[in-house]
Design a protein around this motif. Structure first.
Motif, mmCIF file in Angstrom:
data_model
loop_
_atom_site.group_PDB
_atom_site.id
_atom_site.type_symbol
_atom_site.label_atom_id
_atom_site.label_comp_id
_atom_site.label_asym_id
_atom_site.label_seq_id
_atom_site.Cartn_x
_atom_site.Cartn_y
_atom_site.Cartn_z
ATOM 1 N N UNK A 109 -22.446 32.019 14.090
ATOM 2 C CA UNK A 109 -22.249 33.421 13.718
ATOM 3 C C UNK A 109 -23.578 34.152 13.881
ATOM 4 N N UNK A 110 -23.573 35.248 14.646
ATOM 5 C CA UNK A 110 -24.775 36.046 14.857
ATOM 6 C C UNK A 110 -24.635 37.345 14.083
ATOM 7 N N UNK A 127 -26.682 35.566 37.824
ATOM 8 C CA UNK A 127 -25.326 35.116 38.124
ATOM 9 C C UNK A 127 -25.102 33.780 37.426
ATOM 10 N N UNK A 128 -23.818 33.397 37.308
ATOM 11 C CA UNK A 128 -23.468 32.073 36.792
ATOM 12 C C UNK A 128 -23.984 31.847 35.372
ATOM 13 N N UNK A 129 -23.810 32.875 34.533
ATOM 14 C CA UNK A 129 -24.091 32.751 33.097
ATOM 15 C C UNK A 129 -22.755 32.604 32.382
ATOM 16 N N UNK A 130 -22.678 31.684 31.433
ATOM 17 C CA UNK A 130 -21.415 31.428 30.750
ATOM 18 C C UNK A 130 -21.642 31.357 29.241
ATOM 19 N N UNK A 131 -21.003 32.279 28.513
ATOM 20 C CA UNK A 131 -21.041 32.278 27.060
ATOM 21 C C UNK A 131 -19.716 31.729 26.546
ATOM 22 N N UNK A 132 -19.791 30.745 25.649
ATOM 23 C CA UNK A 132 -18.582 30.087 25.163
ATOM 24 C C UNK A 132 -18.618 30.017 23.642
ATOM 25 N N UNK A 133 -17.597 30.629 23.011
ATOM 26 C CA UNK A 133 -17.487 30.585 21.565
ATOM 27 C C UNK A 133 -18.462 31.532 20.895
ATOM 28 N N UNK A 134 -18.443 31.513 19.577
ATOM 29 C CA UNK A 134 -19.386 32.315 18.812
ATOM 30 C C UNK A 134 -18.787 33.578 18.241
ATOM 31 N N UNK A 135 -19.382 34.036 17.139
ATOM 32 C CA UNK A 135 -18.968 35.240 16.432
ATOM 33 C C UNK A 135 -20.154 36.192 16.374
ATOM 34 N N UNK A 136 -19.992 37.382 16.942
ATOM 35 C CA UNK A 136 -21.041 38.400 16.944
ATOM 36 C C UNK A 136 -20.631 39.477 15.959
ATOM 37 N N UNK A 151 -24.382 47.498 21.594
ATOM 38 C CA UNK A 151 -23.447 46.763 22.436
ATOM 39 C C UNK A 151 -23.586 45.283 22.114
ATOM 40 N N UNK A 152 -22.476 44.645 21.749
ATOM 41 C CA UNK A 152 -22.559 43.221 21.418
ATOM 42 C C UNK A 152 -23.027 42.412 22.622
ATOM 43 N N UNK A 166 -15.041 34.363 22.568
ATOM 44 C CA UNK A 166 -16.070 35.045 21.790
ATOM 45 C C UNK A 166 -15.416 36.126 20.937
ATOM 46 N N UNK A 167 -15.889 36.293 19.708
ATOM 47 C CA UNK A 167 -15.391 37.317 18.786
ATOM 48 C C UNK A 167 -16.506 38.315 18.517
ATOM 49 N N UNK A 168 -16.201 39.616 18.637
ATOM 50 C CA UNK A 168 -17.186 40.646 18.306
ATOM 51 C C UNK A 168 -16.563 41.659 17.352
ATOM 52 N N UNK A 169 -17.370 42.158 16.424
ATOM 53 C CA UNK A 169 -16.885 43.133 15.442
ATOM 54 C C UNK A 169 -18.030 44.048 15.018
#
Length: 373
Positions: A109-110, A127-136, A151-152, A166-169
């Motif tokens: 959680x960030x 290029x070729x960046x991958x974000x997996x999972x996490x709560x912003x 901007x998240x 990914x979850x952002x709020x």
């Protein structure tokens, strides 16, 4: 002779087995994930400022390798050296990614503070960046600043990357693709934003799939800025807050040759909103309900540069029923030429076209739903 051959064969197999074991061990050694906690002393306790530790972990992760940010609550602050410029204005961030890596954040959680006017990840010129999972998680919806003050995730001038699960709020925008082509957003949830939950700005060949965007503003899920060949598919877009009656769900604005397919859109003034010079887009198989206008092709929101007709829009096989309260606007088209309206289901008298002759033709090519009184 037979025993010699057998021994020779067994020796060969043994050497082969040792070689395979060595190669496997070597691959395991080089494929080992970098760990932000154990190797860079990120605390993840919700109190310590972990910005510098996580940025160091990102910077030290080799190209093509994976950074693991374990479960925890990571407090982030603005890095004054990280400022992006977009078509909307300047945006500040806590963290920057500018090389091909994967960041795995399951359970992480960030936390950011809206009053600081900054976001989490700025992915730029790579290029070729991958974000997996996490709560912003912002601490509250931003009340001041521009649409890009918080901007998240900003994916800018970058290609062939992905953001998944990914979850952002509580940001000004959840995820912003800006001049970024050939990327994938999948299983992203973005809600309670001051502006868009997901915006694809002047970007091409992106796929936004199986995402949830709720209770935001300024076009919850927006294709804008002259992009082309994008896909929005299988998303759930909803506004259900009392008093927020003037929002837009999915906007297709100045967009060309893109596909909006099999989404569910509910609770907006304009559910699926096609405007401002959109051309040759396909709106297909969507479920739209409880909107003032379930599906609309219209000039725009004001100003000469925002009132350009849209042409060649294909509206096919959509279920556009139960508009908000007393509205009768299931499918509404009042501008443009070359549209195809076929196989949709609306309620009686809710297929509205400016051209009465075309309305007569289209009524034969679409379906009328029976509504219980």
């Amino acid at each position: 002779m037979t025993n010699k051959k057998t021994r020779w064969l067994l020796s060969l197999l043994g050497i082969y087995g040792l070689t395979i074991a060595f190669l496997i061990g070597e691959n395991l050694l080089f494929d080992e994930e970098i760990n932000a906690k154990t190797q860079f002393e990120a605390e993840g306790d919700g109190m310590t400022d972990d910005t510098q530790a996580i940025q160091a972990a990102i910077d030290e992760t080799p190209i093509g390798e994976t950074l693991h940010i374990p479960a925890g609550v990571y407090k982030l602050s603005k890095n004054p050296d990280l400022k992006a410029t977009t078509g909307y204005g300047d945006s500040s961030f806590a963290l920057k990614i500018s090389k091909p890596i994967t960041i795995r954040m399951d359970g992480a959680i960030f936390q950011t503070e809206a009053d600081g006017e900054y976001g989490v990840f700025w992915i730029t010129d790579t290029a070729d960046v991958h974000l997996k999972g996490g709560f912003l998680m912002g601490d509250k919806i931003p009340e001041s600043g521009s649409l890009v003050s918080n901007i998240a995730i900003l994916l800018q001038d970058s290609q062939e990357s992905s953001i998944e699960n990914v979850y952002t709020k509580n940001y000004s925008q959840g995820i912003h693709l800006h001049h970024a082509n050939g990327n994938l957003l999948r299983n992203v949830t973005s809600e309670f934003n001051y502006g868009s939950g997901i915006i694809n700005f002047a970007s091409d060949y992106n796929v936004i799939e199986s995402c949830v965007v709720r209770n935001s503003g300024d076009g919850h899920l927006s294709l804008f800025g002259g992009g082309k060949h994008n896909v929005v598919k299988g998303c759930f877009v909803q506004e259900n807050r009392p008093g927020f009656t003037d929002q837009q769900g999915i906007t297709v604005e100045s967009e060309k040759n893109s596909l909006v397919e099999k989404n569910a859109v509910s609770g907006f003034y304009y559910g699926i909103d096609i405007k401002n010079g959109a051309d040759s887009n396909v709106i297909k198989g969507n479920l739209t309900f409880n909107n003032e206008f379930n599906i609309a092709v219209r000039p725009g929101d004001g100003g000469n540069n925002l009132m350009t007709p849209s042409h060649n829009i294909s509206i096919i096989n959509n279920l556009a029923i139960n508009p908000r309260e007393d509205s009768e606007r299931g499918i509404y088209i009042n501008v443009g030429e070359g549209h195809i309206v076929k196989g949709n289901t609306v309620e009686e008298n809710q297929l509205i076209l400016r051209d009465e002759e075309l309305r007569s033709v289209y009524q034969k090519e679409n379906f009328t739903a029976a509504v219980d009184e």
